[in-house]
Design a protein around this motif. Structure first.
Motif, short mmCIF file in Angstrom:
data_model
loop_
_atom_site.label_atom_id
_atom_site.label_comp_id
_atom_site.label_asym_id
_atom_site.label_seq_id
_atom_site.Cartn_x
_atom_site.Cartn_y
_atom_site.Cartn_z
N UNK A 1 0.84 -1.20 0.00
CA UNK A 1 0.00 0.00 0.00
C UNK A 1 0.87 1.25 0.00
N UNK A 2 1.90 1.28 0.85
CA UNK A 2 2.77 2.46 0.92
C UNK A 2 3.52 2.68 -0.39
N UNK A 3 4.03 1.59 -1.00
CA UNK A 3 4.76 1.74 -2.26
C UNK A 3 3.84 2.27 -3.37
N UNK A 4 2.61 1.80 -3.39
CA UNK A 4 1.65 2.30 -4.39
C UNK A 4 1.39 3.79 -4.20
N UNK A 5 1.24 4.20 -2.95
CA UNK A 5 0.97 5.62 -2.70
C UNK A 5 2.19 6.49 -3.02
N UNK A 6 3.39 5.99 -2.71
CA UNK A 6 4.59 6.75 -3.05
C UNK A 6 4.76 6.84 -4.57
N UNK A 7 4.45 5.74 -5.28
CA UNK A 7 4.58 5.75 -6.74
C UNK A 7 3.60 6.69 -7.40
N UNK A 8 2.40 6.83 -6.83
CA UNK A 8 1.40 7.74 -7.40
C UNK A 8 1.57 9.16 -6.90
N UNK A 9 2.52 9.41 -6.02
CA UNK A 9 2.76 10.75 -5.51
C UNK A 9 1.90 11.13 -4.34
N UNK A 10 1.14 10.19 -3.82
CA UNK A 10 0.27 10.51 -2.68
C UNK A 10 1.05 10.61 -1.38
#
Length: 957
Positions: free
Chosen positions: A584-593
């Protein structure tokens, strides 16, 4: 989580906005409400169905002045009516619960498939729906686990959540129908007004409605099945007795009546109304004839398996130790405990700040402008300071450990001395049936409970705080999904740990018992050193001890293997949680969130959170080990003295020495009476001798008079007062006992002699030893009165030990003297000295003498011949001989035996003289022959022995 939560709180500008808002609230908060209700009801149900025991009277107190514990064995137990259904009914409940779980699985599958097939339109079910599905599946999984793990089940702990969930599910279904049957927009990501416009319900929405409807039907089925099964069960329970007991019904009635009369837990105050306790197991003596006599049970049964009680009953049993662990006597120590609590809270704050500071340092380093040197010196220094304060080895933890030292010492002092005092307070029946090695092992291993308070205060409570803070921190700082993952993974981790630890409990208990058995074998063998040597049994003892060690190691292997398996399972569960949060954290970092620093903070916090979770496994093992080891001490504390002071007992300030037995009845085992209506009187200053065959009740008279036991019937009076109305200490202070088998402490002779009266002077000791004909013997020892007597006095002979016992009684200077075959181990000459000393000692004192050697009691004022627990004959020596009864028969037998022994001694002495003469003749003959050889005389003919030499040899034969 902006990219995933765009529609979770959005309210389309339409008439359906209020409905969506209501649905979001229900889906978000109803699972939390159900979980809270279930936890509260589950705890309340466990507390209310716990077995009740009669309360201990307030006037009774145990070690340290604290209330005596409730005895769990051999007492009536009032068990509340608890429902338990048939196996088929319980299986139906479980399958219906599984069906409810499948409806949430169906909801999750529908939402995922809808997302996949409508990916181009970015359809999104909403954050509230995700929370609802995940938490609800978790809640009903916990309820299903409780159905399988607890008995009886289900109870109102499960019924309550079902009743609460039904209206919530109906409301949710009604909201969906009202929303889907009207024109509406489908939710999409990034569009507050919604996605495609739908005039009616879609197939995906229809499947959601069907899943919700099936769930409602299953909940209704669970509730109706519970109601119908309860009705059928109530019809059966009306036919059952209201009270159930671990003993037979007559025993239950007796104990309940005893409790109503103020005699709680079957412990006897020693009243003379026939309720006294005299059996080794605490069962009544002289019970009515309609009661069935039962054999005596073991004095101290070792628990081999986990007690068949609920978790609340099991843990509440250990509340007995809390008064000894809490420093109730010291205000200073109580303030110290509060200060330690404050330091624990400070540690929790530091644990939150450390990951946050690491994330801030990472963001500062990653967001620096190119070509410009930016070093977060301040943040790094703050991080180092926090790490200096953090952990058990940090400043705060070290300060807390330092402050806790006197609290831990207080707990050890109170519990250890209380256990020592309690063992000494137990009655003779316990000490006759105990194993010394078992008791010592229980006292030593039971001391592990001393660390219980520290473990709970500074390890369990901080762990729970850390977990709650982690859930709240992820919910506020990060996202609700992180909180869900941490909460669920934590529960699964703890549940698996508890279940596997419970599975390991029996193995650990077997290991604890094997360890205690090893200690018992070792201790008993060491104590019985002489017996081992007498029978040349060293190899047998070595094999026995090796076998005990082997038994321990076999169980230890299982314990260590199960521990490794549990650690592997724990680590796997936590790694899965880390994997989910990292995704979840990697997805949010990748999307800039999110920033990179948030990802580092998350990893640091998760790694830090693993410490408390790993500790829970270790703690659960250690606290379980402490509880198992302390089970024996707990059982030891629950063993209560069968003879204690009555609340109305008073002191006996002075004693004249009058003794009366009035129709006294007593039995160690109800099936075999020891005394059956014994009646006699001892006037002050007289000597009464008790004779008779073994088992006639002579030693029992001493034990009853000394208040080791209470009579079942009749009265025992001292100076006209019943012994049960006199405090035990004051009664025994006026009595002196010289036992047949004297046991001495492994100390000096002076220590053992002054044990009777520590205030006695050395000159008093010398005078007593002269009277006991032991003074000159002691002075002949190299160390005199400072001679160490060895274990149980084994370095002294039997006669020496008895004379020390007599001297010790003379030093005590009692008014009543009990002599149990006091001269049995003495030679004739010493016995004459002792008889003179005893006659001097008996002046003005009442003496009771047990004698098998009738020649020692010919001058007694009265002689009682006991047979079958009664006085068969009484009178003086001359009177009893004139009766020509049992005493006269015993006297004739002893006279014949003494005459035969005297003749045998004469023959033995004569044979000894002849052997000595023969040996001397052989020596003279050998000497003459040697002289002839030295003079050179030789002869071809062998020398014949002289005629007188052969005659001597024949005579010796």
């Amino acid at each position: 989580m902006d990219s995933l939560a765009a529609v979770d709180g959005s309210k389309p500008p339409s008439a359906n906005g209020a409905i969506r808002s209501l649905l979001d609230s229900i889906q978000t908060y109803s699972p939390l409400l159900l979980f809270a209700v279930f936890v509260v009801l589950f705890i309340l149900q466990a507390v209310t169905v716990a077995k009740k025991t009669p309360n201990v009277p307030a006037e009774r107190s145990g070690p340290g002045g604290r209330p005596l514990p409730k005895r769990m064995r051999s007492q009536a137990v009032v068990t509340p009516t608890v429902e338990d259904f048939s196996p088929y009914t319980k299986l139906t409940f479980r399958w219906l619960s599984v069906g409810v779980l499948f409806t949430f699985v169906a909801d999750a599958a529908i939402s995922m498939c809808h997302t996949i097939f409508y990916r181009n339109e970015n359809w999104w079910c909403g954050q509230s729906t995700v929370i609802y599905i995940v938490l609800s599946f978790f809640n009903y999984s916990v309820i299903l686990i409780s159905l399988m793990d607890t008995s009886p089940s289900p109870t109102w702990a499960q019924l309550g959540p079902w009743l609460l969930a039904l209206p919530l599910e109906v409301t949710r279904l009604g909201g969906y129908l009202a929303l889907y049957t009207n024109p509406h927009h489908e939710p999409v990501v990034g569009n507050p007004t919604g996605g495609p416009f739908r005039k009616s319900i879609t197939p995906w929405e229809s499947m959601e409605v069907v899943a919700a409807l099936v769930r409602i039907v299953l909940l209704v089925a669970l509730i109706l099945l519970y109601a119908l099964s309860s009705i059928e069960w109530n019809k059966d329970v009306r036919k059952r007795p209201r009270f159930e007991s671990r003993e037979d019904p007559t025993e239950t009635t007796r104990l309940l009546n005893s409790h109503l009369n103020g005699d709680a837990n079957g412990v006897e105050y020693g009243t003379a109304n026939g309720t006294a306790n005299g059996s080794p197991n605490g069962s009544p003596n002289g019970s009515p004839k309609h009661e069935t006599a039962r054999p005596a049970e073991a004095a101290w049964v070792r628990p081999n398996t986990i007690p068949s009680t609920s978790w609340w009953e099991y843990l509440s049993g250990y509340s007995l130790f809390f008064p000894y662990l809490w420093p109730s006597k010291s205000r200073k120590l109580q303030l110290t405990v509060l200060a330690c609590f404050g330091l624990v809270l400070m540690q929790r704050v530091v644990n939150v700040l450390v990951p946050y500071e690491i994330g801030a340092i990472t963001d500062a380093l990653s967001e620096g402008e190119p070509g410009k040197l930016v070093v977060p010196w301040k943040g790094i220094c703050l991080y180092v300071l926090l790490r200096w304060l953090q952990g058990s080895q940090g400043v705060i933890g070290s300060l807390r450990s330092f402050l806790w030292i006197p609290v831990g010492q207080y707990s050890y002092m109170e519990l250890s001395t209380a256990a020592f005092e309690h063992v000494h307070s137990l009655s003779l029946d316990f000490h006759l049936g105990k194993k010394t090695g078992e008791v010592l092992s229980a006292l030593s291993k039971g001391s592990s409970i001393n660390t219980f308070l520290e473990q709970v205060t500074f390890q369990v409570v901080p762990m729970l705080i850390d977990l709650c803070v982690a859930v709240g921190y992820f919910l506020i700082v990060f996202d609700v999904y992180y909180a869900l993952v941490v909460a669920i993974i934590t529960f699964i981790y703890l549940y698996v740990t508890v279940r596997m630890a419970s599975w390991r409990a029996d193995i650990r208990r077997q290991m604890a018992n094997a360890s205690r058995q090893e200690e018992a074998v070792k201790t008993d063998s060491m104590v019985s050193y002489e017996t081992v040597k007498y029978f040349n049994a060293e190899k047998y003892e070595f094999r026995r001890y090796r076998g005990a060690v082997g038994d321990f190691q076999r169980v230890e292997y299982k314990v260590l293997f199960s521990l490794t398996l549990m650690n592997t399972c724990q680590n796997t569960i936590f790694v899965l949680g880390v994997l989910m949060t990292c995704f979840i954290a990697a997805y949010q970092v990748a999307t800039g969130a999110r920033k990179v620093g948030d990802f580092v903070t998350l990893l640091t916090y998760m790694a830090q959170l693993q410490g408390p979770l790993n500790f829970f496994g270790t703690f659960y093992k250690s606290i379980q080990s402490a509880l198992i080891n302390s089970e024996r001490m707990l059982e030891l504390f629950r063993e209560q003295p069968t003879v204690i002071d009555s609340p109305f007992a008073t002191e006996l300030p002075e004693c004249k020495g009058a003794i009366d037995f009035e129709n006294v009845q007593f039995a160690y085992d109800p099936r075999r009476p020891a005394l059956n209506g014994l009646t006699f009187r001892c006037e002050p200053g007289t000597t009464t001798a008790l004779v008779g065959e073994s088992g006639g009740g002579k030693s029992t008279v001493f034990r009853l008079l000394f208040r080791f036991y209470n009579a079942s019937r009749g009265n025992i009076l001292v100076d006209g007062r019943r012994t049960d109305s006199i405090t035990i200490d004051s009664l025994r202070s006026h009595m002196g006992v010289v036992p047949q088998d004297t046991v001495l402490f492994n100390e000096t002779l002076m220590y053992n002699l002054k044990y009777a009266n520590p205030s006695a002077t050395d000159e008093d000791v010398y005078e007593a030893c002269r009277a006991a004909s032991i003074h000159d013997k002691i002075l002949a020892f190299p160390d005199g009165y400072q001679t160490m007597v060895g274990e149980r006095g084994l370095r002294l002979s039997g006669g020496e030990k008895q004379r020390v016992a007599i001297a010790r009684t003379i030093i005590k200077d009692p008014r009543i003297i009990l002599l149990d075959e006091a001269t049995a181990a003495l030679d004739t000459e010493t016995e004459e000295h002792i008889q003179g000393a005893l006659s001097t000692l008996s002046k003005g004192r009442t003496m009771l003498v047990i004698a098998h050697r009738l020649s020692t009691i010919t001058t007694a004022d009265q002689i009682l011949v006991l047979h079958a627990g009664k006085v068969a004959e009484r009178g003086t020596h001359e009177q009893l001989l004139a009766l020509k009864g049992r005493y006269a028969s015993m006297w004739r037998k002893q006279i014949r035996a003494q005459k035969a022994a005297a003749e045998a001694q004469v023959l033995q002495n004569r044979a000894q003289r002849l052997r000595s003469a023969s040996t001397a003749a052989v020596a003279d003959d050998s000497s003459s022959q040697s002289e002839e050889e030295r003079s050179g005389s030789t002869s071809s003919r062998p020398t014949r022995p002289p005629m007188h030499h052969r005659s001597t040899k024949v005579s010796s034969s």
